[in-house]
Design a protein around this motif. Sequence first.
Motif, PDB file in Angstrom:
ATOM      1  N   SER A 101       0.817  -1.221   0.000  1.00 37.40           N
ATOM      2  CA  SER A 101       0.000   0.000   0.000  1.00 37.40           C
ATOM      3  C   SER A 101       0.849   1.268   0.000  1.00 37.40           C
ATOM      4  N   GLY A 102       2.164   1.109   0.082  1.00 41.19           N
ATOM      5  CA  GLY A 102       3.054   2.272   0.060  1.00 41.19           C
ATOM      6  C   GLY A 102       3.258   2.929   1.410  1.00 41.19           C
ATOM      7  N   LEU A 103       2.809   2.287   2.499  1.00 41.29           N
ATOM      8  CA  LEU A 103       2.952   2.892   3.829  1.00 41.29           C
ATOM      9  C   LEU A 103       4.325   2.650   4.437  1.00 41.29           C
ATOM     10  N   ASP A 104       5.092   1.713   3.879  1.00 46.24           N
ATOM     11  CA  ASP A 104       6.406   1.391   4.428  1.00 46.24           C
ATOM     12  C   ASP A 104       7.515   1.905   3.512  1.00 46.24           C
ATOM     13  N   SER A 105       7.151   2.691   2.508  1.00 49.00           N
ATOM     14  CA  SER A 105       8.117   3.165   1.523  1.00 49.00           C
ATOM     15  C   SER A 105       8.882   4.380   2.017  1.00 49.00           C
ATOM     16  N   MET A 106      10.015   4.647   1.354  1.00 52.34           N
ATOM     17  CA  MET A 106      10.804   5.834   1.653  1.00 52.34           C
ATOM     18  C   MET A 106       9.971   7.086   1.388  1.00 52.34           C
ATOM     19  N   VAL A 107       9.180   7.029   0.327  1.00 50.19           N
ATOM     20  CA  VAL A 107       8.220   8.087   0.026  1.00 50.19           C
ATOM     21  C   VAL A 107       6.833   7.500   0.270  1.00 50.19           C
TER      22      VAL A 107
END
Length: 417
Positions: A101-107
């Motif tokens: 979901s993109g919650l653990d990404s650098m951005v």
Amino acid sequence: MQLYALGLNHHTAPLAIRERVAFQPERLDQALHDLTQGSAVREAAILSTCNRTELYFAAEQPQHAADWLADFHRLPLTEVAPYLYSHPERDAIRHVFRVASGLDSMVIGEPQILGQVKDAVRRAEQAGTMGTLLHKLFQSTFAVAKEVRSTTAIGANTVSMAAAAVNLTERIFGQVSDQHVLFIGAGEMVELCAAHFAGANPKSMTVANRTEERALAVAGRFGADTMRIDRIGEMLPRFDVVVSCTASPLPIVGLGMAERAVKARRHRPMVMVDLAVPRDIEPEIAGLDDVFLYTVDDLAQVVDAGMESRQQAVIEAEGIIDTRVDGFLHWMQVRDAVPTIRALRQHAEGVREAEVERALRLLARGDDPQQVLEALSHGLTNKLMHGPTRFLNQSEGEQHVEAGRIVQRLFNLPSHH
């Protein structure tokens, strides 16, 4: 059999460690087969990007996976262990939902990671290392990521790594429109970077790649030139900006090559952006006065993540994920109960068949049908109640109280206070 996630990422490990445990695409099939040999790990998928290396697997115990990861990369476990995280069951499910979901990404909220997770799943499917559990996990993962993306503002104002590369270039040169840009590689990240740079109208763009066909495909989309990768050394002085992201295990741009380029450019500055893990550009180049070298870790500091404007979206996304984790765990529990349910039904069916057979014999003998039916119903009742009754009679003390509650719930009986 339990689900586990084991790995390291940009939160837990510096780039120097991440690049040592990254999986080269051409070795991924071999790695998946190695990991699932024997009985320790039954199902597995490997996610390896510039920011993370993670194993998702089903096993009895997770220890084997950490040993295997270190052995596969020919590293002592002691060097890798301080940076590793190991998530069992609930935490593993929550982790993969958050990653996709993109919650653990650098951005926070960046969309590329979902495609990378899908690629990892496809590779595991092709290698034959996906089983029922991981198939269901990743089906749920993709559904959760879609729900988060479509029902929250998590992706609003997201500045990707690609946009950050343009941002950095503008910091050094003021504007991109006067610059010549070289892209090394022709994968998804280079394509994204090319799209962002094209929007800033540089003087020229060139794509250098080992496979000419792929270079032409990317260059054609943006009106860029192509170049053989073995000509980078001689052509490097012509470029103001170099963006590199390949799967090469060794650096493509070395210190000597960069020194010669700077000299030929008469010390006009160069921006180099290395998005590869392992690195494409030798880190020592950062020491040159006229070269501004940025790695994926450096980009994190210049990315305008817009966290404040998206904080509510993050809270909403976490709520969706927590609900979906509970749903997936319920599916797992129901799945675990299937053998017991099947055995219970087989037992009941056996009792029924025996009583019916006995009743048919009595009817054939000429016994009164009403008495036979009475005997049949009593026989079924006694045999089906034998187990719960014995369970209650054999329990003692606190166990007896708990046994009473279980039987009451099982048969929906009124409680007696």
